[in-house]
Design a protein around this motif. Structure first.
Motif, PDB file in Angstrom:
ATOM      1  N   ASP A  90     -18.879  24.789 -24.962  1.00  0.00           N
ATOM      2  CA  ASP A  90     -17.418  24.886 -24.973  1.00  0.00           C
ATOM      3  C   ASP A  90     -16.769  23.649 -24.358  1.00  0.00           C
ATOM      4  OD1 ASP A  90     -17.793  28.347 -24.148  1.00  0.00           O
ATOM      5  OD2 ASP A  90     -17.305  27.512 -26.120  1.00  0.00           O
ATOM      6  N   THR A  91     -17.565  22.773 -23.794  1.00  0.00           N
ATOM      7  CA  THR A  91     -17.036  21.559 -23.190  1.00  0.00           C
ATOM      8  C   THR A  91     -16.318  20.717 -24.229  1.00  0.00           C
ATOM      9  OG1 THR A  91     -18.738  21.490 -21.478  1.00  0.00           O
ATOM     10  CG2 THR A  91     -17.667  19.407 -22.043  1.00  0.00           C
ATOM     11  N   ALA A  92     -15.062  20.387 -23.948  1.00  0.00           N
ATOM     12  CA  ALA A  92     -14.242  19.647 -24.903  1.00  0.00           C
ATOM     13  C   ALA A  92     -12.873  19.397 -24.287  1.00  0.00           C
ATOM     14  CB  ALA A  92     -14.077  20.441 -26.198  1.00  0.00           C
ATOM     15  N   ILE A  93     -12.100  18.574 -24.961  1.00  0.00           N
ATOM     16  CA  ILE A  93     -10.675  18.487 -24.667  1.00  0.00           C
ATOM     17  C   ILE A  93      -9.994  19.540 -25.526  1.00  0.00           C
ATOM     18  CG2 ILE A  93      -8.612  17.058 -24.696  1.00  0.00           C
ATOM     19  CD1 ILE A  93     -10.427  14.610 -24.484  1.00  0.00           C
ATOM     20  N   TYR A  94      -9.180  20.354 -24.900  1.00  0.00           N
ATOM     21  CA  TYR A  94      -8.488  21.433 -25.590  1.00  0.00           C
ATOM     22  C   TYR A  94      -7.022  21.058 -25.790  1.00  0.00           C
ATOM     23  CZ  TYR A  94     -12.481  24.547 -25.243  1.00  0.00           C
ATOM     24  OH  TYR A  94     -13.723  25.118 -25.392  1.00  0.00           O
ATOM     25  N   TYR A  95      -6.557  21.250 -27.016  1.00  0.00           N
ATOM     26  CA  TYR A  95      -5.197  20.920 -27.390  1.00  0.00           C
ATOM     27  C   TYR A  95      -4.477  22.155 -27.910  1.00  0.00           C
ATOM     28  CZ  TYR A  95      -7.136  16.155 -27.685  1.00  0.00           C
ATOM     29  OH  TYR A  95      -7.754  14.958 -27.431  1.00  0.00           O
ATOM     30  N   CYS A  96      -3.176  22.224 -27.644  1.00  0.00           N
ATOM     31  CA  CYS A  96      -2.363  23.201 -28.346  1.00  0.00           C
ATOM     32  C   CYS A  96      -1.455  22.452 -29.324  1.00  0.00           C
ATOM     33  CB  CYS A  96      -1.565  24.081 -27.406  1.00  0.00           C
ATOM     34  SG  CYS A  96      -0.277  23.268 -26.456  1.00  0.00           S
ATOM     35  N   ALA A  97      -1.095  23.148 -30.393  1.00  0.00           N
ATOM     36  CA  ALA A  97      -0.290  22.553 -31.447  1.00  0.00           C
ATOM     37  C   ALA A  97       0.663  23.602 -31.988  1.00  0.00           C
ATOM     38  CB  ALA A  97      -1.181  22.008 -32.556  1.00  0.00           C
ATOM     39  N   ALA A  98       1.784  23.142 -32.538  1.00  0.00           N
ATOM     40  CA  ALA A  98       2.818  24.042 -33.038  1.00  0.00           C
ATOM     41  C   ALA A  98       3.178  23.699 -34.477  1.00  0.00           C
ATOM     42  CB  ALA A  98       4.062  23.961 -32.156  1.00  0.00           C
ATOM     43  N   SER A  99       3.510  24.742 -35.240  1.00  0.00           N
ATOM     44  CA  SER A  99       3.888  24.544 -36.638  1.00  0.00           C
ATOM     45  C   SER A  99       4.898  25.590 -37.074  1.00  0.00           C
ATOM     46  CB  SER A  99       2.655  24.623 -37.532  1.00  0.00           C
ATOM     47  OG  SER A  99       3.029  24.556 -38.902  1.00  0.00           O
ATOM     48  N   ARG A 100       5.914  25.143 -37.842  1.00  0.00           N
ATOM     49  CA  ARG A 100       6.862  26.070 -38.458  1.00  0.00           C
ATOM     50  C   ARG A 100       6.579  26.265 -39.936  1.00  0.00           C
ATOM     51  NH1 ARG A 100      13.104  26.114 -36.803  1.00  0.00           N
ATOM     52  NH2 ARG A 100      12.883  27.919 -38.151  1.00  0.00           N
ATOM     53  N   SER A 101       5.498  25.704 -40.405  1.00  0.00           N
ATOM     54  CA  SER A 101       5.179  25.812 -41.819  1.00  0.00           C
ATOM     55  C   SER A 101       4.904  27.264 -42.187  1.00  0.00           C
ATOM     56  CB  SER A 101       3.955  24.958 -42.157  1.00  0.00           C
ATOM     57  OG  SER A 101       4.210  23.600 -41.919  1.00  0.00           O
ATOM     58  N   PRO A 102       5.213  27.657 -43.430  1.00  0.00           N
ATOM     59  CA  PRO A 102       4.893  29.008 -43.876  1.00  0.00           C
ATOM     60  C   PRO A 102       3.387  29.251 -43.836  1.00  0.00           C
ATOM     61  CG  PRO A 102       6.406  27.932 -45.403  1.00  0.00           C
ATOM     62  CD  PRO A 102       5.907  26.876 -44.461  1.00  0.00           C
ATOM     63  N   ILE A 103       3.025  30.443 -43.393  1.00  0.00           N
ATOM     64  CA  ILE A 103       1.615  30.782 -43.293  1.00  0.00           C
ATOM     65  C   ILE A 103       1.172  31.436 -44.600  1.00  0.00           C
ATOM     66  CG2 ILE A 103      -0.096  32.177 -42.083  1.00  0.00           C
ATOM     67  CD1 ILE A 103       1.663  31.901 -39.570  1.00  0.00           C
ATOM     68  N   THR A 104       0.255  30.777 -45.282  1.00  0.00           N
ATOM     69  CA  THR A 104      -0.239  31.314 -46.554  1.00  0.00           C
ATOM     70  C   THR A 104      -1.464  32.200 -46.355  1.00  0.00           C
ATOM     71  OG1 THR A 104      -1.547  29.294 -46.889  1.00  0.00           O
ATOM     72  CG2 THR A 104       0.666  29.359 -47.847  1.00  0.00           C
ATOM     73  N   SER A 105      -2.203  31.941 -45.291  1.00  0.00           N
ATOM     74  CA  SER A 105      -3.365  32.758 -44.971  1.00  0.00           C
ATOM     75  C   SER A 105      -3.726  32.527 -43.510  1.00  0.00           C
ATOM     76  CB  SER A 105      -4.559  32.401 -45.864  1.00  0.00           C
ATOM     77  OG  SER A 105      -5.077  31.126 -45.528  1.00  0.00           O
ATOM     78  N   VAL A 106      -4.452  33.470 -42.939  1.00  0.00           N
ATOM     79  CA  VAL A 106      -4.859  33.325 -41.552  1.00  0.00           C
ATOM     80  C   VAL A 106      -5.784  32.112 -41.406  1.00  0.00           C
ATOM     81  CG1 VAL A 106      -6.140  34.401 -39.670  1.00  0.00           C
ATOM     82  CG2 VAL A 106      -4.592  35.769 -41.061  1.00  0.00           C
ATOM     83  N   GLN A 107      -6.645  31.917 -42.393  1.00  0.00           N
ATOM     84  CA  GLN A 107      -7.555  30.779 -42.345  1.00  0.00           C
ATOM     85  C   GLN A 107      -6.789  29.466 -42.383  1.00  0.00           C
ATOM     86  OE1 GLN A 107      -7.953  33.469 -44.264  1.00  0.00           O
ATOM     87  NE2 GLN A 107      -9.756  34.321 -43.266  1.00  0.00           N
ATOM     88  N   ALA A 108      -5.770  29.387 -43.230  1.00  0.00           N
ATOM     89  CA  ALA A 108      -4.996  28.152 -43.358  1.00  0.00           C
ATOM     90  C   ALA A 108      -4.190  27.860 -42.111  1.00  0.00           C
ATOM     91  CB  ALA A 108      -4.068  28.252 -44.570  1.00  0.00           C
ATOM     92  N   MET A 109      -3.955  28.870 -41.310  1.00  0.00           N
ATOM     93  CA  MET A 109      -3.172  28.709 -40.091  1.00  0.00           C
ATOM     94  C   MET A 109      -3.949  27.973 -39.013  1.00  0.00           C
ATOM     95  SD  MET A 109      -1.392  31.763 -37.824  1.00  0.00           S
ATOM     96  CE  MET A 109      -2.933  32.570 -37.482  1.00  0.00           C
ATOM     97  N   CYS A 110      -5.264  27.891 -39.152  1.00  0.00           N
ATOM     98  CA  CYS A 110      -6.076  27.361 -38.059  1.00  0.00           C
ATOM     99  C   CYS A 110      -6.850  26.104 -38.468  1.00  0.00           C
ATOM    100  CB  CYS A 110      -7.030  28.437 -37.535  1.00  0.00           C
ATOM    101  SG  CYS A 110      -7.277  28.361 -35.733  1.00  0.00           S
ATOM    102  N   VAL A 111      -6.155  25.219 -39.178  1.00  0.00           N
ATOM    103  CA  VAL A 111      -6.727  23.910 -39.495  1.00  0.00           C
ATOM    104  C   VAL A 111      -5.782  22.850 -38.952  1.00  0.00           C
ATOM    105  CG1 VAL A 111      -7.977  24.726 -41.516  1.00  0.00           C
ATOM    106  CG2 VAL A 111      -5.648  23.899 -41.775  1.00  0.00           C
ATOM    107  N   THR A 112      -6.311  21.702 -38.623  1.00  0.00           N
ATOM    108  CA  THR A 112      -5.502  20.676 -37.964  1.00  0.00           C
ATOM    109  C   THR A 112      -4.323  20.230 -38.819  1.00  0.00           C
ATOM    110  OG1 THR A 112      -6.987  18.958 -38.798  1.00  0.00           O
ATOM    111  CG2 THR A 112      -7.436  19.803 -36.589  1.00  0.00           C
ATOM    112  N   THR A 113      -4.498  20.190 -40.119  1.00  0.00           N
ATOM    113  CA  THR A 113      -3.444  19.685 -40.998  1.00  0.00           C
ATOM    114  C   THR A 113      -2.243  20.614 -41.095  1.00  0.00           C
ATOM    115  OG1 THR A 113      -4.681  20.599 -42.866  1.00  0.00           O
ATOM    116  CG2 THR A 113      -4.974  18.259 -42.398  1.00  0.00           C
TER     117      THR A 113
END
Length: 128
Positions: A90-113
């Protein structure tokens, strides 16, 4: 100006716990999906856990399921990542990110792009 600031990282022994916080300023989180990502040394950034604007839909990476929990408090403009039973991987740099884009799927919600706005990250090191 939209700003995200992560905190709560540190050094912890295997099996320990940490709670990461993501504080938003300059905007209200009410309409934003939030993602937690991590980037281990020498590796690409990967999605850890993501949550929609209402907190009703969540996505977890298989590697953290049952150990990590994402939550949000829109009244406080905060998002949290509770990490239990931490492992050296689990060692890593952890980042949070925000998006207002429409969510098309739960999977698509959790990609960097999917995310346009990012914090600077907080280091998590799991080591004995």
């Amino acid at each position: 100006q939209l700003q995200l600031v992560e905190s709560g990282g540190g050094l912890v022994q295997p099996g320990g716990s940490l709670r990461l916080s993501c504080a938003a300023s300059g905007f209200t989180l009410d309409y934003y999906a939030i993602g937690w990502f991590r980037q281990p040394p020498g590796k690409e950034r990967e999605g850890v856990s993501c949550v929609d604007s209402r907190g009703s839909s969540t996505k977890y990476a298989d590697s953290v399921k049952g150990r990590f929990t994402v939550s949000r408090d829109n009244d406080k403009n905060m998002v949290y990542l509770q990490m239990n039973n931490l492992k050296p991987e689990d060692t890593a740099i952890y980042y949070c990110a925000a998006s207002r884009s429409p969510i098309t799927s739960v999977q698509a919600m959790c990609v960097t792009t999917f995310y346009a706005d990012w914090g600077r990250g907080t280091q998590v090191t799991v080591s004995s």
